[in-house]
Enzyme design. Structure first.
Site, PDB file in Angstrom:
ATOM      1  N   CYS A  16      -0.245 -13.344  18.107  1.00 29.24           N
ATOM      2  CA  CYS A  16       0.155 -14.589  16.737  1.00 29.24           C
ATOM      3  C   CYS A  16       0.586 -16.090  16.484  1.00 29.24           C
ATOM      4  CB  CYS A  16       1.005 -13.641  16.223  1.00 29.24           C
ATOM      5  SG  CYS A  16       1.051 -11.561  16.576  1.00 29.24           S
ATOM      6  N   HIS A  54      -1.146 -10.945   7.243  1.00 32.04           N
ATOM      7  CA  HIS A  54      -0.685 -10.686   8.691  1.00 32.04           C
ATOM      8  C   HIS A  54      -2.349 -10.761  10.009  1.00 32.04           C
ATOM      9  CE1 HIS A  54       0.759 -12.651  12.849  1.00 32.04           C
ATOM     10  NE2 HIS A  54       1.161 -11.904  13.054  1.00 32.04           N
TER      11      HIS A  54
HETATM   12  C1  COA Z   1       3.863  -1.383   9.191  1.00 33.05           C
HETATM   13  C2  COA Z   1       2.826   0.020   9.652  1.00 33.05           C
HETATM   14  C3  COA Z   1       3.494   0.380  10.912  1.00 33.05           C
HETATM   15  C4  COA Z   1       2.226   1.146   8.389  1.00 33.05           C
HETATM   16  O1  COA Z   1       1.198   1.176   8.937  1.00 33.05           O
HETATM   17  P1  COA Z   1       0.380   2.661   8.703  1.00 33.05           P
HETATM   18  O2  COA Z   1       1.586   3.741   8.743  1.00 33.05           O
HETATM   19  O3  COA Z   1      -0.597   2.932   9.156  1.00 33.05           O
HETATM   20  O4  COA Z   1       0.122   2.372   7.036  1.00 33.05           O
HETATM   21  P2  COA Z   1      -0.808   2.956   6.635  1.00 33.05           P
HETATM   22  O5  COA Z   1      -1.829   1.770   6.751  1.00 33.05           O
HETATM   23  O6  COA Z   1      -1.242   4.301   6.141  1.00 33.05           O
HETATM   24  O7  COA Z   1      -0.515   2.759   5.135  1.00 33.05           O
HETATM   25  C5  COA Z   1       0.191   3.710   4.041  1.00 33.05           C
HETATM   26  C6  COA Z   1       0.590   2.834   2.842  1.00 33.05           C
HETATM   27  O8  COA Z   1       1.271   1.508   2.338  1.00 33.05           O
HETATM   28  C7  COA Z   1       0.138   0.184   2.375  1.00 33.05           C
HETATM   29  N1  COA Z   1       1.081  -0.577   3.381  1.00 33.05           N
HETATM   30  C8  COA Z   1       0.777  -0.864   5.269  1.00 33.05           C
HETATM   31  N2  COA Z   1       1.800  -1.225   5.674  1.00 33.05           N
HETATM   32  C9  COA Z   1       2.545  -2.185   4.985  1.00 33.05           C
HETATM   33  C10 COA Z   1       3.445  -2.752   5.014  1.00 33.05           C
HETATM   34  N3  COA Z   1       3.075  -4.034   6.025  1.00 33.05           N
HETATM   35  N4  COA Z   1       3.914  -3.276   3.552  1.00 33.05           N
HETATM   36  C11 COA Z   1       3.421  -3.043   2.684  1.00 33.05           C
HETATM   37  N5  COA Z   1       2.575  -2.337   1.947  1.00 33.05           N
HETATM   38  C12 COA Z   1       1.821  -1.480   3.222  1.00 33.05           C
HETATM   39  C13 COA Z   1      -0.921   0.591   3.010  1.00 33.05           C
HETATM   40  O9  COA Z   1      -1.231  -0.052   2.042  1.00 33.05           O
HETATM   41  C14 COA Z   1      -1.034   1.916   2.106  1.00 33.05           C
HETATM   42  O10 COA Z   1      -0.719   1.698   0.288  1.00 33.05           O
HETATM   43  P3  COA Z   1      -1.708   3.187  -0.402  1.00 33.05           P
HETATM   44  O11 COA Z   1      -1.244   4.132   0.019  1.00 33.05           O
HETATM   45  O12 COA Z   1      -1.027   2.889  -1.351  1.00 33.05           O
HETATM   46  O13 COA Z   1      -2.813   2.847   0.260  1.00 33.05           O
HETATM   47  C15 COA Z   1       1.671  -0.811  10.104  1.00 33.05           C
HETATM   48  O14 COA Z   1       1.468  -2.336   8.923  1.00 33.05           O
HETATM   49  C16 COA Z   1       2.212  -2.286  10.920  1.00 33.05           C
HETATM   50  O15 COA Z   1       2.140  -1.700  12.920  1.00 33.05           O
HETATM   51  N6  COA Z   1       2.661  -3.131  10.937  1.00 33.05           N
HETATM   52  C17 COA Z   1       3.155  -3.876  11.962  1.00 33.05           C
HETATM   53  C18 COA Z   1       2.521  -5.195  12.481  1.00 33.05           C
HETATM   54  C19 COA Z   1       2.424  -5.679  13.455  1.00 33.05           C
HETATM   55  O16 COA Z   1       2.559  -5.259  14.500  1.00 33.05           O
HETATM   56  N7  COA Z   1       1.823  -7.336  13.824  1.00 33.05           N
HETATM   57  C20 COA Z   1       2.290  -7.890  14.497  1.00 33.05           C
HETATM   58  C21 COA Z   1       3.461  -7.986  15.201  1.00 33.05           C
HETATM   59  S1  COA Z   1       4.018  -9.295  16.563  1.00 33.05           S
END
Ligand code: COA
Length: 383
Positions: free
Chosen positions: A85, A332
């Protein structure tokens, strides 16, 4: 060594961008930055592009060649830079060193990631952790940061609400950023009631999965006024490495690479944390925003949660943090993040940040890390 200035910046809209491919995103960002810098394609001496994992997300390696080719800039030297990242922050640093050394005059440092084309991005992102000791036994980034959060809560009494407030403030700022992935406000209750990802972290503590690109044009400081009325000067560019695996650390509530890179950056700029008017920190998870303000020296160790609760990091507070909305609300796209952070600080220092402007900002900082802190890149910029 020559002093270096930023003469052009850009960022695409961040989000789930079905209609745009990686090559289209980087071309859009690059062209907008070129326009912003008032230069022509022929002026550019080299390009550095931050990208973490195009191979896993879109099965495309050799993206430096792809980008030079697609943007019509062949035979320009174009180099991909990878540090998870922190890829964007390091691409910026490579560009700065190329201009400072006199090797090139005008350089583009950019970043791009196309993450939403895979069904499950988590295993691809987890390749940035220690494969043998972390990823292969099931650790993911949310789970690693969850352990850091738990320990911080245990050691310093940081509360679940304080973590939530970091996200709330980010979204307050991001609601004023038209380029943000999630440009809306949220409440502490919404964070606390969002779905559990890795206890104690919930959905609204996590940065999202994002497509997007950003680009920056660098020039020798002495020539910057030829191109821009408001060049922004690079006062420091610092980088440090830390252990890739969490279990190798003395203390998982401190990211040593952040502390070491920050110390180097303050020394290089001859400044202290007191001189920074605004900062973009790497809040991939809410806990990392709290660790960042501690490790960068804005508050004492363990005081981060309290500082958030007291409003110190809000726009108008003592040290406005993440005026863009941060990784949480702006989004991100891994390799693009360090460049987008820098673009935001440039807009802030130029006074072009619209409704999210930090009044009177003259000196700004960016903090970009890879993994759980195996790499840290810190830049200080001034008007
Ligand atoms: C948090 C996380 C697990 C959620 O993923 P998910 O459960 O697959 O979520 P989905 O993609 O199915 O999204 C579900 C809903 O939440 C929303 N959403 C997803 N991630 C979100 C977030 N971080 N913040 C706000 N809303 C979020 C989506 O838009 C979706 O909304 P909708 O139903 O209105 O379309 C994922 O965003 C993630 O892995 N984040 C971390 C990324 C990471 O590790 N980056 C590197 C860091 S070192």
């Amino acid at each position: 060594m020559r002093d270096v200035a930023i003469i052009g910046v850009s960022q695409t809209k961040f989000g789930e961008l079905w209609e745009a491919s990686l090559r289209q995103l980087i071309a859009e960002a690059g062209l907008s930055a070129i326009e912003d810098a008032n230069i022509q394609g022929d002026d550019i001496g080299a390009m550095y592009v931050g990208n973490m994992t195009a191979g896993l997300f879109i099965q495309q390696e050799h993206i430096a060649s792809l980008i030079a080719d697609h943007t019509g800039l062949n035979p320009i030297p174009c180099t991909r830079v990878e540090a998870a990242c922190a890829s964007g922050g390091l691409a910026l640093r490579q560009g700065i060193m190329a201009v400072a050394s006199g090797y090139h005059d005008i350089v583009i440092s950019a970043g791009v990631e196309k993450m939403t084309d895979v069904v499950d991005p988590t295993p691809a992102i987890a390749t940035a952790s220690d494969q043998e000791w972390e990823a292969k036994v099931g650790a993911t980034f949310p789970s690693l940061y969850a352990m850091m959060a738990r320990r911080h809560m245990y050691e310093y009494g940081t509360t679940r609400e304080q973590l939530a407030m970091f996200s709330v403030i980010n979204h307050e700022n991001g609601s004023k950023n038209p380029r943000a992935q999630f440009p809306f406000k949220i409440t502490v209750d919404q964070v606390l009631n969002s779905s559990k990802v890795a206890d104690p972290l919930r959905l609204l503590d996590c940065s999202p999965v994002t497509d997007g690109a950003a680009a920056i044009v660098l020039a020798p400081a002495e020539e910057a006024h030829k191109y821009s009325d408001t060049p922004i000067y690079v006062k420091a560019s610092a980088q440090a490495s830390g252990t890739i695996a969490l279990h190798d650390r003395q203390d998982i509530t401190t990211i040593d690479s952040t502390k070491i890179a920050a110390k180097k950056a303050y020394e290089m700029a001859d400044l202290t944390s007191e001189d920074i008017d605004t900062v973009e920190v790497h809040d991939c998870f809410s806990i990392n925003g709290i660790l960042a303000i501690e490790d960068l020296g804005f508050v004492e160790k363990g005081e981060g949660g309290k500082a958030i609760e007291e409003g110190m990091t809000q726009n108008g507070g003592k040290i406005p943090v993440n005026p863009s909305g941060g990784l949480k609300s702006r989004g991100h796209p891994l390799g693009a993040t360090g460049i987008a952070q820098t673009a935001e600080i440039v807009w802030q220092l130029r006074g072009e940040a619209g409704k999210r402007q930090v009044e009177g900002a003259e000196i700004g900082m960016t903090h970009n890390i890879g993994g759980t802190g195996g790499t840290a890149a810190i830049h200080i910029l001034s008007r």
